[in-house]
Design a protein around this motif. Structure first.
Motif, short mmCIF file in Angstrom:
data_model
loop_
_atom_site.label_atom_id
_atom_site.label_comp_id
_atom_site.label_asym_id
_atom_site.label_seq_id
_atom_site.Cartn_x
_atom_site.Cartn_y
_atom_site.Cartn_z
N ARG A 106 31.26 44.60 57.57
CA ARG A 106 31.47 45.39 56.36
C ARG A 106 31.12 46.86 56.66
NH1 ARG A 106 28.05 41.18 54.12
NH2 ARG A 106 29.27 39.64 52.94
N PRO A 107 31.58 47.77 55.83
CA PRO A 107 31.12 49.16 55.98
C PRO A 107 29.61 49.23 55.79
CG PRO A 107 33.05 49.06 54.57
CD PRO A 107 32.62 47.65 54.79
N PRO A 108 28.91 49.99 56.61
CA PRO A 108 27.44 50.04 56.49
C PRO A 108 27.01 50.73 55.20
CG PRO A 108 28.22 51.68 58.05
CD PRO A 108 29.41 50.85 57.70
N GLY A 109 25.80 50.38 54.77
CA GLY A 109 25.24 51.02 53.59
C GLY A 109 24.63 52.36 53.93
N ALA A 110 23.94 52.93 52.96
CA ALA A 110 23.37 54.26 53.15
C ALA A 110 22.32 54.28 54.26
CB ALA A 110 22.74 54.74 51.84
N GLY A 111 21.68 53.12 54.50
CA GLY A 111 20.65 53.06 55.52
C GLY A 111 21.18 52.81 56.91
N GLY A 112 22.50 52.77 57.06
CA GLY A 112 23.09 52.50 58.36
C GLY A 112 23.42 51.02 58.52
N PRO A 113 24.04 50.64 59.63
CA PRO A 113 24.46 49.25 59.82
C PRO A 113 23.27 48.31 59.94
CG PRO A 113 24.75 50.50 61.85
CD PRO A 113 24.40 51.50 60.79
N SER A 114 23.48 47.06 59.48
CA SER A 114 22.42 46.05 59.54
C SER A 114 23.04 44.69 59.85
CB SER A 114 21.68 45.98 58.20
OG SER A 114 22.46 45.29 57.24
N PRO A 115 22.22 43.71 60.26
CA PRO A 115 22.75 42.38 60.54
C PRO A 115 23.54 41.77 59.38
CG PRO A 115 20.52 42.57 61.40
CD PRO A 115 20.78 43.82 60.61
N ASP A 116 23.17 42.11 58.15
CA ASP A 116 23.86 41.55 56.99
C ASP A 116 25.30 42.03 56.88
OD1 ASP A 116 21.59 40.16 56.28
OD2 ASP A 116 20.90 41.68 54.84
N ASP A 117 25.66 43.06 57.63
CA ASP A 117 27.02 43.58 57.58
C ASP A 117 28.01 42.70 58.37
OD1 ASP A 117 26.20 45.79 56.09
OD2 ASP A 117 25.79 46.97 57.89
N VAL A 118 27.51 41.80 59.21
CA VAL A 118 28.39 40.97 60.05
C VAL A 118 28.97 39.83 59.21
CG1 VAL A 118 28.52 39.45 62.06
CG2 VAL A 118 27.13 41.54 62.15
N VAL A 119 30.30 39.76 59.15
CA VAL A 119 30.97 38.72 58.36
C VAL A 119 31.85 37.81 59.20
CG1 VAL A 119 30.93 40.06 56.22
CG2 VAL A 119 32.88 40.30 57.79
N GLY A 120 31.96 38.06 60.49
CA GLY A 120 32.78 37.20 61.34
C GLY A 120 32.60 37.55 62.80
N VAL A 121 32.86 36.59 63.67
CA VAL A 121 32.77 36.84 65.11
C VAL A 121 33.74 35.94 65.84
CG1 VAL A 121 30.89 35.16 65.45
CG2 VAL A 121 31.20 37.03 67.10
N ALA A 122 34.30 36.46 66.91
CA ALA A 122 35.12 35.68 67.84
C ALA A 122 34.52 35.84 69.22
CB ALA A 122 36.57 36.16 67.84
N PHE A 123 34.18 34.72 69.85
CA PHE A 123 33.73 34.74 71.24
C PHE A 123 34.88 34.33 72.14
CE2 PHE A 123 29.58 34.14 69.14
CZ PHE A 123 28.89 35.19 69.74
N LEU A 124 35.07 35.06 73.22
CA LEU A 124 36.15 34.80 74.17
C LEU A 124 35.55 34.49 75.53
CD1 LEU A 124 37.12 37.08 72.02
CD2 LEU A 124 39.02 37.41 73.59
N TRP A 125 36.07 33.43 76.17
CA TRP A 125 35.67 33.06 77.52
C TRP A 125 36.93 33.07 78.40
CZ3 TRP A 125 34.16 30.53 73.12
CH2 TRP A 125 32.78 30.57 72.81
N MET A 126 36.87 33.81 79.50
CA MET A 126 38.03 33.96 80.38
C MET A 126 37.61 33.74 81.82
SD MET A 126 39.74 37.29 78.46
CE MET A 126 38.13 38.02 78.07
N GLU A 127 38.00 32.59 82.38
CA GLU A 127 37.67 32.31 83.78
C GLU A 127 38.34 33.35 84.68
OE1 GLU A 127 38.69 28.37 85.00
OE2 GLU A 127 37.70 27.42 83.28
#
Length: 373
Positions: free
Chosen positions: A71-92
């Motif tokens: 999400r867009p960060p709040g006034a205090g800057g980015p925080s862990p609560d801003d994370v709403v999704g992740v994709a991990f990629l593994w490539m041999e």
């Protein structure tokens, strides 16, 4: 890759988990824990930030990338609560150099908002940039519909049912992915295991194997005299198990890669218990089974690779190595409560061994594949 409410960017690895720049890494760890607890009822499968950082830094044989939706960060800057999704990629880097394997996690509060779609599109963009032509990702499903259920989705193997209205089905199909395989996720509740029953399986399988076979067990590091044969068995593991219609090819393991994997596991706080079978007449290792023990989840253990070389099947070596590992586990981690494992639903022989030992099905992991044009 942006939308009105979130942005997808590559995860920048911080110098340490204590760095201010580690906010996204901590957000990813929190999101993974939330997702695992929501799906399975426990957090055994998630990786804490410190473990994830260690794993991501190791790029020797597999390139690892993470894309993070925030999400867009709040006034205090980015925080862990801003994370709403992740994709991990593994490539041999060798072997399956045409392939990207991915794991997608989206915060429950933003499901069906386009975050997952953007993450998959980001995965495909990375694949195209790397010249890779196939993407495989998973969706997790608690339980399995009964055999007579009407609205189910089944891979071409005919094994591994998921509900047609399950989250993830319309999502994957809408992105032109095909269901190729279903893995059964099983759990052995170790406190409920009768030690005498395991001892009986061990004795019976020893008798069936006969004098031509002997057990070899080690912790963390394969003895030098066996490491070349372990590399050969690890290579065989990449083609000797059911892969259904997945676009997978042989990965040839070297001794150097085996040693690197052992060290990487230790660096990530994961101990490895391995029982192998040595064929006395030839002196070769012909079977092995591995249990991984994470330091950050003492109640959990993971039954990883188990393989019997085709020429030595029919002697109950699969039961032999698994039963011996369970005996070893009693002493090595007496407080362990759950032993998790995954097997292709069409791998009836291995599932039968697991069921005899007391593993119970928990759910199905659906493997979706797309070949990029």
């Amino acid at each position: 890759m942006t939308a009105a409410a979130w942005t997808v960017t590559p995860l920048v690895l911080p110098d340490s988990v204590d760095s201010p720049e580690a906010w996204a890494l901590h957000g990813v760890a929190h999101l993974e824990r939330l997702s695992e607890e929501s799906t399975w009822g426990h957090a055994d499968l998630y990786s804490p930030a410190r473990t994830r950082l260690t794993v991501m830094r190791n790029q020797t044989h597999t390139e690892k990338v993470a894309l993070v939706a925030t999400r867009p960060p709040g006034a205090g800057g980015p925080s862990p609560d801003d994370v709403v999704g992740v994709a991990f990629l593994w490539m041999e880097r060798e072997g399956n150099s045409h392939l990207v394997q991915a794991g997608i996690t989206v915060h429950p509060q933003v499901l069906r908002s386009g975050v997952g779609t953007a993450l998959v599109r980001g995965v495909e963009e990375v694949a195209a940039e790397r010249g890779r032509t196939t993407v495989i990702f998973e969706t997790d499903h608690l339980g399995e519909p009964p055999a007579d259920a009407q609205d189910v989705v089944t891979p071409p193997t005919g094994a591994g049912r998921i509900a047609g209205d399950a989250p993830g089905v319309a999502f994957a199909r809408g992105l032109d992915y095909s269901l190729e395989q279903g893995d059964r996720f099983s759990c052995l509740r170790l406190q409920d295991v009768d030690p005498s029953r395991v001892d009986t399986f061990l004795a019976e399988s020893r008798a069936a194997a006969g004098e031509d076979y002997e057990l070899v067990t080690w912790l963390d590091r394969c003895p030098e005299e066996h490491v070349e044969q372990l590399a050969s068995l690890s290579t065989l593991m990449t083609t000797a198990i059911p892969v259904a219609g997945l676009d997978l090819v042989e990965h040839v393991y070297s001794v150097e890669e085996v040693r690197q994997r052992e060290q990487a596991s230790l660096d990530a706080g994961r101990r490895s218990l391995v029982t192998a079978v040595r064929h006395r007449p030839s002196g070769e290792l012909v079977a092995y089974s591995e249990i991984v023990l994470p330091a950050d989840a003492p109640a959990a253990a993971f039954q990883e690779n188990t393989l019997v070389a085709p020429a030595h099947r029919g002697h109950r070596l699969g039961m032999l190595v698994k039963a011996q590992n369970l005996v070893e586990l009693r002493t090595l981690r007496p407080g362990a409560e759950r032993l998790h494992t995954w097997n292709a639903e069409e791998n009836r022989h291995t599932l039968s061994i697991n069921e005899a030992l007391g593993f119970e099905p928990v759910g199905v992991v659906a493997l979706w594949q797309k070949k990029l044009g």
